[in-house]
Design a protein around this motif. Structure first.
Motif, short mmCIF file in Angstrom:
data_model
loop_
_atom_site.label_atom_id
_atom_site.label_comp_id
_atom_site.label_asym_id
_atom_site.label_seq_id
_atom_site.Cartn_x
_atom_site.Cartn_y
_atom_site.Cartn_z
N SER A 346 0.83 -1.21 0.00
CA SER A 346 0.00 0.00 0.00
C SER A 346 0.86 1.26 0.00
CB SER A 346 -0.92 0.00 1.23
OG SER A 346 -1.72 -1.16 1.26
N ASP A 347 2.12 1.10 -0.42
CA ASP A 347 3.08 2.21 -0.50
C ASP A 347 3.33 2.85 0.86
OD1 ASP A 347 3.13 1.78 -3.26
OD2 ASP A 347 1.47 3.17 -3.59
N LYS A 348 3.15 2.08 1.92
CA LYS A 348 3.35 2.54 3.29
C LYS A 348 2.52 3.79 3.59
CE LYS A 348 7.96 0.52 3.63
NZ LYS A 348 9.38 0.72 3.95
N ASP A 349 1.34 3.84 2.97
CA ASP A 349 0.42 4.96 3.15
C ASP A 349 -0.80 4.44 3.93
OD1 ASP A 349 -2.05 6.54 2.42
OD2 ASP A 349 -0.54 7.78 1.43
N ALA A 350 -1.07 5.05 5.10
CA ALA A 350 -2.15 4.57 5.96
C ALA A 350 -3.50 4.61 5.26
CB ALA A 350 -2.19 5.38 7.25
N SER A 351 -3.76 5.69 4.49
CA SER A 351 -5.04 5.81 3.78
C SER A 351 -5.21 4.67 2.77
CB SER A 351 -5.13 7.16 3.06
OG SER A 351 -5.11 8.22 3.98
N LYS A 352 -4.16 4.41 1.97
CA LYS A 352 -4.23 3.34 0.98
C LYS A 352 -4.37 1.98 1.67
CE LYS A 352 -1.57 5.61 -2.68
NZ LYS A 352 -0.35 5.53 -3.52
N PHE A 353 -3.68 1.85 2.79
CA PHE A 353 -3.73 0.58 3.54
C PHE A 353 -5.17 0.28 3.99
CE2 PHE A 353 -2.45 -1.76 7.63
CZ PHE A 353 -2.28 -2.96 6.95
N VAL A 354 -5.84 1.28 4.55
CA VAL A 354 -7.22 1.10 4.98
C VAL A 354 -8.12 0.84 3.78
CG1 VAL A 354 -9.20 2.21 6.08
CG2 VAL A 354 -6.92 2.49 7.05
N ASN A 356 -7.26 -0.62 1.04
CA ASN A 356 -6.97 -1.94 0.48
C ASN A 356 -7.51 -3.09 1.32
OD1 ASN A 356 -5.62 -1.06 -1.83
ND2 ASN A 356 -3.66 -0.91 -0.78
N VAL A 357 -7.40 -3.00 2.64
CA VAL A 357 -7.73 -4.16 3.47
C VAL A 357 -8.89 -3.91 4.43
CG1 VAL A 357 -5.33 -4.93 3.36
CG2 VAL A 357 -6.09 -3.61 5.35
N GLY A 358 -9.40 -2.68 4.50
CA GLY A 358 -10.47 -2.38 5.44
C GLY A 358 -9.92 -2.02 6.80
N TYR A 359 -10.62 -1.14 7.49
CA TYR A 359 -10.13 -0.67 8.78
C TYR A 359 -10.09 -1.80 9.81
CZ TYR A 359 -9.45 2.29 12.85
OH TYR A 359 -8.94 2.85 13.99
N GLY A 360 -10.95 -2.79 9.66
CA GLY A 360 -10.96 -3.91 10.60
C GLY A 360 -9.63 -4.63 10.64
N PHE A 361 -8.99 -4.84 9.50
CA PHE A 361 -7.69 -5.50 9.45
C PHE A 361 -6.54 -4.52 9.65
CE2 PHE A 361 -10.18 -8.69 7.04
CZ PHE A 361 -9.85 -9.82 7.78
N ALA A 362 -6.74 -3.27 9.27
CA ALA A 362 -5.65 -2.29 9.32
C ALA A 362 -5.44 -1.69 10.70
CB ALA A 362 -5.92 -1.17 8.31
N SER A 363 -6.48 -1.58 11.51
CA SER A 363 -6.42 -0.81 12.75
C SER A 363 -5.36 -1.33 13.72
CB SER A 363 -7.79 -0.79 13.42
OG SER A 363 -8.24 -2.12 13.65
N GLY A 364 -5.31 -2.65 13.91
CA GLY A 364 -4.35 -3.22 14.86
C GLY A 364 -2.92 -2.92 14.47
N PHE A 365 -2.59 -3.10 13.19
CA PHE A 365 -1.24 -2.83 12.72
C PHE A 365 -0.89 -1.36 12.87
CE2 PHE A 365 1.53 -1.35 9.30
CZ PHE A 365 2.63 -2.18 9.45
N LEU A 366 -1.81 -0.47 12.50
CA LEU A 366 -1.54 0.97 12.58
C LEU A 366 -1.30 1.39 14.03
CD1 LEU A 366 -4.19 2.30 10.04
CD2 LEU A 366 -1.74 1.99 9.66
N PHE A 367 -2.09 0.85 14.94
CA PHE A 367 -1.94 1.20 16.35
C PHE A 367 -0.62 0.69 16.91
CE2 PHE A 367 -2.53 -0.08 20.82
CZ PHE A 367 -2.69 1.18 21.39
N GLN A 368 -0.28 -0.58 16.63
CA GLN A 368 0.94 -1.18 17.16
C GLN A 368 2.20 -0.49 16.63
OE1 GLN A 368 0.72 -5.34 16.22
NE2 GLN A 368 -1.04 -5.70 17.57
N ASN A 369 2.13 0.06 15.43
CA ASN A 369 3.29 0.69 14.83
C ASN A 369 3.23 2.22 14.89
OD1 ASN A 369 4.98 -1.60 13.36
ND2 ASN A 369 2.82 -2.10 13.13
N ASN A 370 2.31 2.74 15.70
CA ASN A 370 2.18 4.19 15.91
C ASN A 370 2.00 4.95 14.60
OD1 ASN A 370 2.53 4.01 18.76
ND2 ASN A 370 4.73 3.76 18.45
N VAL A 371 1.23 4.38 13.70
CA VAL A 371 0.92 5.05 12.44
C VAL A 371 -0.46 5.70 12.60
CG1 VAL A 371 0.56 4.80 9.96
CG2 VAL A 371 2.23 3.36 11.13
#
Length: 464
Positions: A346-354, A356-371
């Motif tokens: 997702s080009d290390k872009d939080a918006s694209k990441f969400v 691509n995979v939905g906030y349900g799958f993205a939220s945990g990773f973003l929180f753990q990595n302080n994104v």
């Protein structure tokens, strides 16, 4: 007894070493083997020649392994030493302290599978818990050169389809060589570039034979994948092998194929150790790949329009299986590797990441990595379907909104609505206390804005 050993015939000596190998598999009965120089043996065996070997311990075994003119005797002694080094870690330092790693490096220059297996295994074991000088072995003893040359020998053999009978020692030797290279490049990163020529050999070996249906990542495939993880994949020589001009997607397609089969074939207990390196390698390949290869990897690993016909992660495609395992509680390393790979795609872009995979799958990773989650993230996203048309998507589940199905449940009564509102109020208050999120309770907000009215117990709603 030393004199008795000197007068022993070659066959008797080899038989004794074979017997010693069997006893050496159990450290409870073979302590004399695991010492530097024992004067007395307490082993209860009938063979006097066996007693003679045991009395001298590792010292005598090393002498027979490296100073005898009989290759058969040397290999028999090496097998006992390899068992000893596996079962008793202190024997590894004995091997190093007596200066034998340099001799073992010289012996790696061989065209015999047994020798390649034994010397690679002994050197591999000596990289754990010793003061072995790997840098000196690479600079002065051609360790990297011998490993690379041995890998090339495996390529030059006929493929398994052309062989009348497979030599099991050839495959075992390849596995030990790859494990040795992995450890050397892991513990001596300063000399990693010396192994760059191995990349082309490893790539060739990926097509040496077909993978098993039941265990697609069994040797040599798992060791081949692991061995690439520590190498310099950015070097020009590596790039030419990994992304050949005539077919730049060839290698990544092979790794994707192994991932697709492996993540489905192995049990929960094996996914962590077997499949995680494959995901990590794909991240490295994507990082260094040309644009064309990157695009193909995105198409293969990110959810497609077909996947969005249902809630993401519930289908049977490779992206769906990856998403399912990105929250796998029994495989934390695999879970993190998958999330990092999808974030990279997702080009290390939080918006694209969400997206691509939905906030349900993205939220945990973003929180753990302080994104931080982008403030501009809309409540309703849209993405293209199979025909290229843009369709609105549920930002939480990733499913097309027009594909969502709702249960035909009866409408909630006023009492049920009140209980649900109270439950949500309590949940929001608990979340605020954890500090995980900073959000105002919607009921509290309604009261402050004057949109909340407390009704008396005898209130009756007037109907038209």
């Amino acid at each position: 007894m030393a004199a008795a050993m000197g007068t022993a015939t070659g066959p008797d000596r080899n038989d004794a070493l074979e017997e010693l190998k069997i006893y050496g598999r159990d450290p409870k009965n073979a302590d004399p083997i695991f010492t530097a120089n024992v004067r007395r043996s307490t082993a209860s065996v009938s063979n006097s020649l066996y007693l003679t070997i045991v009395i001298k311990g590792i010292t005598m075994l090393l002498r027979y392994a490296f100073h005898t003119t009989s290759s058969e005797t040397a290999r028999a002694a090496l097998r006992v030493i390899a068992n000893a080094m596996l079962l008793k870690p202190e024997t590894r330092q004995m091997f190093v302290s007596k200066g034998y790693p340099a001799r073992a490096c010289e012996k790696l220059k061989t065209d015999n599978w047994d020798d390649e297996f034994l010397f690679s295994r002994i050197l591999f074991l000596s990289t754990y818990g010793t003061d072995i000088d790997l840098k000196a072995l690479i600079e002065d003893c051609q360790l990297a050169e011998h490993i690379v040359n041995n890998l090339e020998r495996h390529i030059n053999l006929p493929s398994d389809k052309q062989k009348q009978k497979l030599d099991p020692m050839e495959e075992m030797a390849l596995g030990e060589t790859l494990k040795l290279m992995f450890n050397v490049t892991h513990f001596c990163k300063a000399k990693m570039s010396a192994f760059t020529p191995a990349v082309s050999h490893i790539v060739s070996l990926l097509w040496k034979q077909d993978s098993s249906d039941a265990k697609p990542l069994e040797p040599p495939f798992s060791p081949l994948v692991n061995s690439l993880l520590n190498l310099d994949l950015q070097a020009d020589q590596s790039q030419l092998s990994l992304y050949p001009e005539n077919d730049p997607n060839k290698v990544t397609s092979r790794i994707l194929h192994l991932l697709d089969r492996g993540i489905r074939a192995y049990s929960e207990n094996d996914l962590e150790t077997v499949v995680t390196p494959v995901v990590s390698l794909l991240s490295k390949l994507y990082e260094n790949a040309p644009r064309e290869v990157r695009q193909r990897m995105k198409e293969s690993l990110l959810p497609t329009g077909e996947d969005r016909q249902a809630v993401l992660g519930r289908g049977d495609s490779l992206p769906s299986v990856l998403l399912k395992n990105s929250t796998n509680p029994t495989a934390p390393a695999l879970r993190d590797a998958i999330s990092h790979l999808l974030f990279d795609l997702s080009d290390k872009d939080a918006s694209k990441f969400v997206e691509n995979v939905g906030y349900g799958f993205a939220s945990g990773f973003l929180f753990q990595n302080n994104v931080p989650v982008p403030a501009s993230l809309s409540s309703s996203l849209s993405t293209g379907d199979a025909s290229g048309n843009q369709r609105p998507v549920n930002p939480i589940t990733g499913q097309f909104l027009d594909e969502q199905k709702f249960a035909n449940a009866p409408e909630m009564t006023e009492e049920e609505k009140e209980r649900e509102a109270e439950r949500l109020f309590v949940l929001f208050e608990r979340l605020k206390k954890t500090g995980v999120i900073n959000i105002q309770n919607p009921v509290e907000k309604a009261v402050q804005e004057g949109r909340f009215e407390e009704l008396s117990d005898d209130y009756v709603e007037e109907l038209d």
